[in-house]
Design a protein around this motif. Sequence first.
Motif, mmCIF file in Angstrom:
data_model
loop_
_atom_site.group_PDB
_atom_site.id
_atom_site.type_symbol
_atom_site.label_atom_id
_atom_site.label_comp_id
_atom_site.label_asym_id
_atom_site.label_seq_id
_atom_site.Cartn_x
_atom_site.Cartn_y
_atom_site.Cartn_z
ATOM 1 N N PRO A 183 0.807 -1.225 0.000
ATOM 2 C CA PRO A 183 0.000 0.000 0.000
ATOM 3 C C PRO A 183 0.840 1.276 0.000
ATOM 4 N N ALA A 184 2.159 1.135 -0.193
ATOM 5 C CA ALA A 184 3.021 2.313 -0.152
ATOM 6 C C ALA A 184 2.664 3.318 -1.234
ATOM 7 N N ASP A 185 2.167 2.825 -2.377
ATOM 8 C CA ASP A 185 1.837 3.738 -3.468
ATOM 9 C C ASP A 185 0.678 4.658 -3.108
ATOM 10 N N SER A 186 -0.305 4.135 -2.352
ATOM 11 C CA SER A 186 -1.436 4.980 -1.963
ATOM 12 C C SER A 186 -1.147 5.780 -0.699
ATOM 13 N N ILE A 187 -0.369 5.216 0.208
ATOM 14 C CA ILE A 187 0.016 5.947 1.425
ATOM 15 C C ILE A 187 1.024 7.043 1.082
ATOM 16 N N VAL A 188 1.786 6.824 0.025
ATOM 17 C CA VAL A 188 2.874 7.717 -0.407
ATOM 18 C C VAL A 188 3.920 7.820 0.704
ATOM 19 N N ALA B 227 -0.360 -2.391 8.047
ATOM 20 C CA ALA B 227 -0.673 -3.736 8.515
ATOM 21 C C ALA B 227 -0.318 -3.902 9.986
ATOM 22 N N GLY B 228 0.818 -3.339 10.393
ATOM 23 C CA GLY B 228 1.218 -3.429 11.796
ATOM 24 C C GLY B 228 0.255 -2.700 12.714
ATOM 25 N N PHE B 229 -0.217 -1.539 12.267
ATOM 26 C CA PHE B 229 -1.165 -0.776 13.081
ATOM 27 C C PHE B 229 -2.482 -1.533 13.240
ATOM 28 N N LEU B 230 -2.962 -2.134 12.172
ATOM 29 C CA LEU B 230 -4.265 -2.792 12.210
ATOM 30 C C LEU B 230 -4.241 -4.138 12.933
ATOM 31 N N GLU B 231 -3.087 -4.756 13.066
ATOM 32 C CA GLU B 231 -3.028 -6.115 13.616
ATOM 33 C C GLU B 231 -3.753 -6.270 14.961
ATOM 34 N N ALA C 138 3.905 8.424 10.230
ATOM 35 C CA ALA C 138 3.104 7.317 10.761
ATOM 36 C C ALA C 138 1.617 7.598 10.586
ATOM 37 N N ALA C 139 1.225 8.857 10.761
ATOM 38 C CA ALA C 139 -0.188 9.215 10.612
ATOM 39 C C ALA C 139 -0.681 8.931 9.202
ATOM 40 N N ARG C 140 0.170 9.084 8.205
ATOM 41 C CA ARG C 140 -0.239 8.807 6.821
ATOM 42 C C ARG C 140 -0.733 7.360 6.697
ATOM 43 N N ALA C 141 0.056 6.427 7.206
ATOM 44 C CA ALA C 141 -0.322 5.020 7.106
ATOM 45 C C ALA C 141 -1.583 4.730 7.901
ATOM 46 N N ILE C 142 -1.715 5.348 9.070
ATOM 47 C CA ILE C 142 -2.872 5.101 9.938
ATOM 48 C C ILE C 142 -4.140 5.677 9.321
ATOM 49 N N ILE C 143 -4.049 6.874 8.769
ATOM 50 C CA ILE C 143 -5.210 7.485 8.107
ATOM 51 C C ILE C 143 -5.673 6.613 6.946
ATOM 52 N N ALA C 144 -4.741 6.186 6.104
ATOM 53 C CA ALA C 144 -5.106 5.365 4.955
ATOM 54 C C ALA C 144 -5.698 4.031 5.395
ATOM 55 N N ALA C 145 -5.113 3.428 6.435
ATOM 56 C CA ALA C 145 -5.594 2.128 6.902
ATOM 57 C C ALA C 145 -7.008 2.221 7.448
ATOM 58 N N LEU C 146 -7.274 3.233 8.263
ATOM 59 C CA LEU C 146 -8.598 3.350 8.885
ATOM 60 C C LEU C 146 -9.647 3.808 7.879
ATOM 61 N N LEU D 228 -3.909 16.066 4.171
ATOM 62 C CA LEU D 228 -3.725 14.624 4.304
ATOM 63 C C LEU D 228 -5.030 13.878 4.044
ATOM 64 N N LEU D 229 -6.116 14.374 4.606
ATOM 65 C CA LEU D 229 -7.410 13.729 4.404
ATOM 66 C C LEU D 229 -7.848 13.810 2.945
ATOM 67 N N ASP D 230 -7.627 14.958 2.334
ATOM 68 C CA ASP D 230 -7.998 15.102 0.924
ATOM 69 C C ASP D 230 -7.208 14.142 0.036
ATOM 70 N N GLU D 231 -5.955 13.877 0.429
ATOM 71 C CA GLU D 231 -5.099 12.997 -0.357
ATOM 72 C C GLU D 231 -5.376 11.519 -0.079
ATOM 73 N N LEU D 232 -5.524 11.171 1.210
ATOM 74 C CA LEU D 232 -5.548 9.767 1.608
ATOM 75 C C LEU D 232 -6.941 9.212 1.856
ATOM 76 N N ALA D 233 -7.897 10.084 2.145
ATOM 77 C CA ALA D 233 -9.261 9.629 2.460
ATOM 78 C C ALA D 233 -10.285 10.574 1.844
ATOM 79 N N PRO D 234 -10.223 10.779 0.530
ATOM 80 C CA PRO D 234 -11.136 11.727 -0.116
ATOM 81 C C PRO D 234 -12.576 11.217 -0.087
ATOM 82 N N GLY D 235 -13.485 12.167 -0.010
ATOM 83 C CA GLY D 235 -14.889 11.810 -0.122
ATOM 84 C C GLY D 235 -15.609 11.578 1.184
ATOM 85 N N GLY D 236 -14.882 11.355 2.268
ATOM 86 C CA GLY D 236 -15.536 11.113 3.551
ATOM 87 C C GLY D 236 -15.861 12.401 4.286
#
Length: 286
Positions: free
Chosen positions: A81-86, A108-112, A135-143, A163-171
């Motif tokens: 998921p590095a491509d989407s997390i950037v 994956a580590g955060f969600l485990e 770290a927040a980038r990965a957590i935002i994308a994961a959640l 960050l939200l506009d980039e990683l979690a658009p539309g919510g």
Amino acid sequence: MTKPYAEVIGDPITQSKSPKIHNFWLAKLGIDAAYRACHVTPDQLPAYLGARREDLDWRGCNVTMPHKQAIMPLLDRIDPPADSIVAVNTVVRHGNDIAMTGTNTDAAGFLEPLAGDLAQTHYFRMARIIGTGGAARAIIAALAGHGFTLVVAGRDPAKARALLDELAPGGEHHTPPLAHFADPTDFAFDDREGCLDLVVNASSLGMAGQPPLPFDWSHAPPGSIAYDIVTAPLDTPFLHGARARGHRTIDGLSMLIGQAAVAFERFFGQPAPREYDAELRELLTT
């Protein structure tokens, strides 16, 4: 005689617990390989990768700050998921192929430790996330990928919104200033039965040598799960405050060990021996 090795790179790097984790697993599995820390400054990063391309014993590296984004254009491929997390926190090479692939095991580590919760059905999921760094980038994308409405608070609300506009658009996500959570509130939360609420410290606040995290637990709904990614100290004031209010807590070693396990298998070709987690935790806290 040389042997396979992997390493962790960053600036600074002395604080990293990764060598203890990976070498513990290598010893348990009887694998004749090594894992070490390597101090790499930003201006040294291209030369570091160039040298490792020519070293056939090198299996890859974990990447800490400040390199998680700077390393990306220097690699041959970026996998999900590095491509989407950037952001890349793990680089691997396969066999004698000199091509380097970047990925991200933080999500994956955060969600485990949340796997049991995420397997349930909820009417509503909300996460309050403190921090806007790597770290927040990965957590935002994961959640966001698990249906959470996100409240991201940092020193700069504009950065949180970006960050939200980039990683979690539309919510229908929110970006209050960090100070919003510092003072008590008398907000009356609605019925949270059937809901999943998280409060995540994804920042360095509360870490040894850093300012404290200004969070008043009156801002957390009943039944919230408190998750702190800080590992030094392991039992932070943030987690103390959560337990005092009756909240379940998850400490920073959970994410650290979880993400390391994903990377370990990529480096050394065998699953990490997770049956020794209790012993590993004791090693990391003594």
